[in-house]
Write a protein that holds these residues in place. Structure first.
Motif, PDB file in Angstrom:
ATOM      1  N   MET A  21       0.959  -1.551   0.153  1.00  0.00           N
ATOM      2  CA  MET A  21       0.251  -0.007   0.175  1.00  0.00           C
ATOM      3  C   MET A  21       1.102   0.999  -0.424  1.00  0.00           C
ATOM      4  SD  MET A  21      -2.728   1.053  -0.080  1.00  0.00           S
ATOM      5  CE  MET A  21      -4.336  -0.239  -0.026  1.00  0.00           C
ATOM      6  N   LEU A  22       1.749   0.977   0.358  1.00  0.00           N
ATOM      7  CA  LEU A  22       3.183   2.139   0.957  1.00  0.00           C
ATOM      8  C   LEU A  22       3.308   2.465  -0.110  1.00  0.00           C
ATOM      9  CD1 LEU A  22       3.729   4.550   3.177  1.00  0.00           C
ATOM     10  CD2 LEU A  22       6.050   2.893   3.201  1.00  0.00           C
ATOM     11  N   ILE A  23       3.625   1.176  -1.032  1.00  0.00           N
ATOM     12  CA  ILE A  23       4.380   1.553  -2.374  1.00  0.00           C
ATOM     13  C   ILE A  23       3.287   2.560  -3.631  1.00  0.00           C
ATOM     14  CG2 ILE A  23       5.141   0.298  -4.445  1.00  0.00           C
ATOM     15  CD1 ILE A  23       6.581  -1.975  -2.160  1.00  0.00           C
ATOM     16  N   ILE A  24       2.297   1.838  -3.384  1.00  0.00           N
ATOM     17  CA  ILE A  24       1.610   2.232  -4.471  1.00  0.00           C
ATOM     18  C   ILE A  24       1.142   3.949  -4.005  1.00  0.00           C
ATOM     19  CG2 ILE A  24      -0.817   2.127  -4.987  1.00  0.00           C
ATOM     20  CD1 ILE A  24      -1.094  -0.117  -4.447  1.00  0.00           C
ATOM     21  N   LEU A  25       0.777   4.541  -2.661  1.00  0.00           N
ATOM     22  CA  LEU A  25       1.115   5.622  -2.488  1.00  0.00           C
ATOM     23  C   LEU A  25       1.914   6.590  -2.717  1.00  0.00           C
ATOM     24  CD1 LEU A  25      -0.715   7.734  -0.808  1.00  0.00           C
ATOM     25  CD2 LEU A  25       0.923   7.215   0.932  1.00  0.00           C
ATOM     26  N   ILE A  26       3.477   6.423  -2.911  1.00  0.00           N
ATOM     27  CA  ILE A  26       4.979   7.184  -2.933  1.00  0.00           C
ATOM     28  C   ILE A  26       4.403   6.906  -4.414  1.00  0.00           C
ATOM     29  CG2 ILE A  26       7.218   6.983  -2.732  1.00  0.00           C
ATOM     30  CD1 ILE A  26       6.818   5.614  -0.411  1.00  0.00           C
ATOM     31  N   ARG A  27       3.638   5.927  -5.655  1.00  0.00           N
ATOM     32  CA  ARG A  27       4.453   5.894  -6.487  1.00  0.00           C
ATOM     33  C   ARG A  27       3.474   6.907  -6.465  1.00  0.00           C
ATOM     34  NH1 ARG A  27       5.386   0.690 -10.067  1.00  0.00           N
ATOM     35  NH2 ARG A  27       7.488   0.097  -9.364  1.00  0.00           N
ATOM     36  N   THR A  28       1.815   6.890  -6.646  1.00  0.00           N
ATOM     37  CA  THR A  28       0.909   7.916  -6.684  1.00  0.00           C
ATOM     38  C   THR A  28       1.615   8.857  -6.782  1.00  0.00           C
ATOM     39  OG1 THR A  28      -0.714   5.852  -6.285  1.00  0.00           O
ATOM     40  CG2 THR A  28      -1.104   8.359  -6.661  1.00  0.00           C
ATOM     41  N   ILE A  29       1.717   9.307  -5.532  1.00  0.00           N
ATOM     42  CA  ILE A  29       2.827  10.913  -5.535  1.00  0.00           C
ATOM     43  C   ILE A  29       3.807  10.990  -6.711  1.00  0.00           C
ATOM     44  CG2 ILE A  29       3.418  12.874  -3.922  1.00  0.00           C
ATOM     45  CD1 ILE A  29       2.375  10.580  -1.815  1.00  0.00           C
ATOM     46  N   VAL A  30       4.972  11.100  -6.917  1.00  0.00           N
ATOM     47  CA  VAL A  30       5.279  10.738  -7.643  1.00  0.00           C
ATOM     48  C   VAL A  30       5.074  11.312  -8.852  1.00  0.00           C
ATOM     49  CG1 VAL A  30       7.525   9.801  -9.160  1.00  0.00           C
ATOM     50  CG2 VAL A  30       7.371   9.296  -6.442  1.00  0.00           C
ATOM     51  N   LEU A  31       4.242   9.845  -9.872  1.00  0.00           N
ATOM     52  CA  LEU A  31       3.918  10.016 -10.976  1.00  0.00           C
ATOM     53  C   LEU A  31       2.919  11.660 -10.683  1.00  0.00           C
ATOM     54  CD1 LEU A  31       2.691   6.373 -11.723  1.00  0.00           C
ATOM     55  CD2 LEU A  31       4.824   8.223 -13.128  1.00  0.00           C
ATOM     56  N   TYR A  32       2.234  11.910 -10.072  1.00  0.00           N
ATOM     57  CA  TYR A  32       1.076  12.986 -10.064  1.00  0.00           C
ATOM     58  C   TYR A  32       2.172  13.972  -9.753  1.00  0.00           C
ATOM     59  CZ  TYR A  32      -1.697  17.339  -8.256  1.00  0.00           C
ATOM     60  OH  TYR A  32      -1.670  18.056  -8.249  1.00  0.00           O
ATOM     61  N   PHE A  62      -4.551  10.506 -23.436  1.00  0.00           N
ATOM     62  CA  PHE A  62      -4.843   9.885 -23.353  1.00  0.00           C
ATOM     63  C   PHE A  62      -3.253   8.637 -23.200  1.00  0.00           C
ATOM     64  CE2 PHE A  62      -8.551  10.465 -25.897  1.00  0.00           C
ATOM     65  CZ  PHE A  62      -9.222  10.805 -24.730  1.00  0.00           C
ATOM     66  N   MET A  63      -2.704   8.028 -23.697  1.00  0.00           N
ATOM     67  CA  MET A  63      -1.452   7.990 -23.210  1.00  0.00           C
ATOM     68  C   MET A  63      -0.391   8.605 -22.298  1.00  0.00           C
ATOM     69  SD  MET A  63       0.202   7.345 -27.341  1.00  0.00           S
ATOM     70  CE  MET A  63       1.195   6.333 -26.457  1.00  0.00           C
ATOM     71  N   ILE A  64      -0.526   9.487 -22.237  1.00  0.00           N
ATOM     72  CA  ILE A  64       0.623   9.607 -20.896  1.00  0.00           C
ATOM     73  C   ILE A  64      -0.568   9.819 -19.716  1.00  0.00           C
ATOM     74  CG2 ILE A  64       1.485  12.219 -19.657  1.00  0.00           C
ATOM     75  CD1 ILE A  64       2.478  12.852 -21.735  1.00  0.00           C
ATOM     76  N   ALA A  65      -1.603   9.509 -19.782  1.00  0.00           N
ATOM     77  CA  ALA A  65      -2.493   9.090 -18.899  1.00  0.00           C
ATOM     78  C   ALA A  65      -2.427   7.496 -18.441  1.00  0.00           C
ATOM     79  CB  ALA A  65      -3.959   9.736 -18.368  1.00  0.00           C
ATOM     80  N   GLU A  66      -2.286   6.835 -19.407  1.00  0.00           N
ATOM     81  CA  GLU A  66      -2.569   5.127 -19.735  1.00  0.00           C
ATOM     82  C   GLU A  66      -0.791   4.761 -18.799  1.00  0.00           C
ATOM     83  OE1 GLU A  66      -3.703   1.368 -19.047  1.00  0.00           O
ATOM     84  OE2 GLU A  66      -4.795   3.266 -19.715  1.00  0.00           O
ATOM     85  N   LEU A  67       0.387   5.537 -19.445  1.00  0.00           N
ATOM     86  CA  LEU A  67       1.247   5.334 -19.086  1.00  0.00           C
ATOM     87  C   LEU A  67       1.517   5.869 -16.955  1.00  0.00           C
ATOM     88  CD1 LEU A  67       3.483   6.216 -22.016  1.00  0.00           C
ATOM     89  CD2 LEU A  67       3.296   4.246 -20.993  1.00  0.00           C
ATOM     90  N   ALA A  68       0.777   6.367 -16.970  1.00  0.00           N
ATOM     91  CA  ALA A  68       1.325   7.081 -15.608  1.00  0.00           C
ATOM     92  C   ALA A  68       0.288   5.833 -14.640  1.00  0.00           C
ATOM     93  CB  ALA A  68       0.277   7.860 -15.763  1.00  0.00           C
ATOM     94  N   ALA A  69      -0.860   5.380 -15.008  1.00  0.00           N
ATOM     95  CA  ALA A  69      -1.566   4.595 -14.847  1.00  0.00           C
ATOM     96  C   ALA A  69      -0.769   2.579 -14.183  1.00  0.00           C
ATOM     97  CB  ALA A  69      -2.752   4.275 -14.850  1.00  0.00           C
ATOM     98  N   MET A  70       0.044   2.786 -15.342  1.00  0.00           N
ATOM     99  CA  MET A  70       0.224   1.250 -15.179  1.00  0.00           C
ATOM    100  C   MET A  70       1.185   0.936 -14.292  1.00  0.00           C
ATOM    101  SD  MET A  70       0.978   1.077 -19.444  1.00  0.00           S
ATOM    102  CE  MET A  70       1.829  -0.537 -19.269  1.00  0.00           C
TER     103      MET A  70
END
Length: 234
Positions: free
Chosen positions: A1-12, A39-47
């Motif tokens: 969970m912490l990894i997902i949180l950190i990745r989300t903040i960094v990618l944001y 659209f591609m940037i959004a998809e690449l950020a979500a992966m």
């Protein structure tokens, strides 16, 4: 969970940076090419967020590659009209001198119902009042009314009008904008005097204040529905 949180903040923050670099003009036009990139940037950020097995470096590299291509093509489009039309498309005249361009409508696969709907949305419900209608490269329809259908202006009536200034926000939610105040022609002393004359002792009591086209001060109070406008212009 912490990894997902950190990745989300960094990618944001990375996506925020990429969008800022792309520029306001790129985001406002949203041509087919810009839409695909978004659209591609959004998809690449979500992966990398959805799949922890995917390397952050791979996702970020792909995002910055798209940013590079976007900026490069934008610069090339400035230099070459042919490239600009290739990537962004060119405007299409659908109505010319009051006559419908059936050939262009067929090429764009538009029906007369589509055209009438776009005219109604653009504020021209009657086809007979339209002189020109142009489908812009971003899909918006630009409408030019016939001369006799256009509203009268002061220039048509030979009425002289004094120049107007751009409306400026001076206070919003208690936040003061000194740079806007300087451009408006008001000073802090003058503004505070106008507020004090109406019983406002602190700027924190002001929900919203702005200068209109005639540089008159309009004030909305936080704890009241009252609004007042000065008769004095600067």
């Amino acid at each position: 969970m912490l990894i997902i949180l950190i990745r989300t903040i960094v990618l944001y923050f990375i996506i925020l940076f990429v969008m800022r670099v792309m520029g306001k003009a790129e985001l406002s036009k949203m041509s087919p090419f810009q839409m695909i990139v978004s659209f591609m940037i959004a998809e690449l950020a979500a992966m990398p967020i959805e799949s922890p097995d995917i390397s952050m470096i791979s996702g970020v590299t792909a995002i910055f590659t798209l940013l590079f291509l976007q900026v490069l093509i934008s610069l090339l489009s400035i230099k070459s009209e042919r490239l600009k039309n290739l990537f962004s498309g060119s405007p299409s005249v659908l109505i010319e001198k009051g006559k419908i361009n059936k050939k262009e409508m067929k090429r764009l696969r538009l029906t007369i119902s589509d055209l009438l709907e776009a005219l109604r949305i653009g504020g021209s419900p009657s086809l007979s009042s339209v002189e020109y209608a142009v489908m812009e490269s971003n899909g918006n329809l630009s409408i030019i009314q016939k001369a006799q259908e256009k509203p009268l202006t002061p220039a048509d009536l030979s009425i002289a009008k004094s120049p107007e200034s751009m409306p400026l926000v001076l206070i919003s939610d208690g936040n003061f904008y000194p740079q806007n105040l300087q451009v408006s022609g008001w000073t802090e002393t003058q503004m505070d005097s106008e507020l004090l004359a109406r019983g406002v002792t602190s700027r924190s009591e002001v929900f919203f204040a702005f200068c209109d086209e005639q540089s008159r001060l309009h004030v909305f109070l936080t704890d009241s529905s009252d609004v007042f406008a000065t008769e004095v212009s600067r």
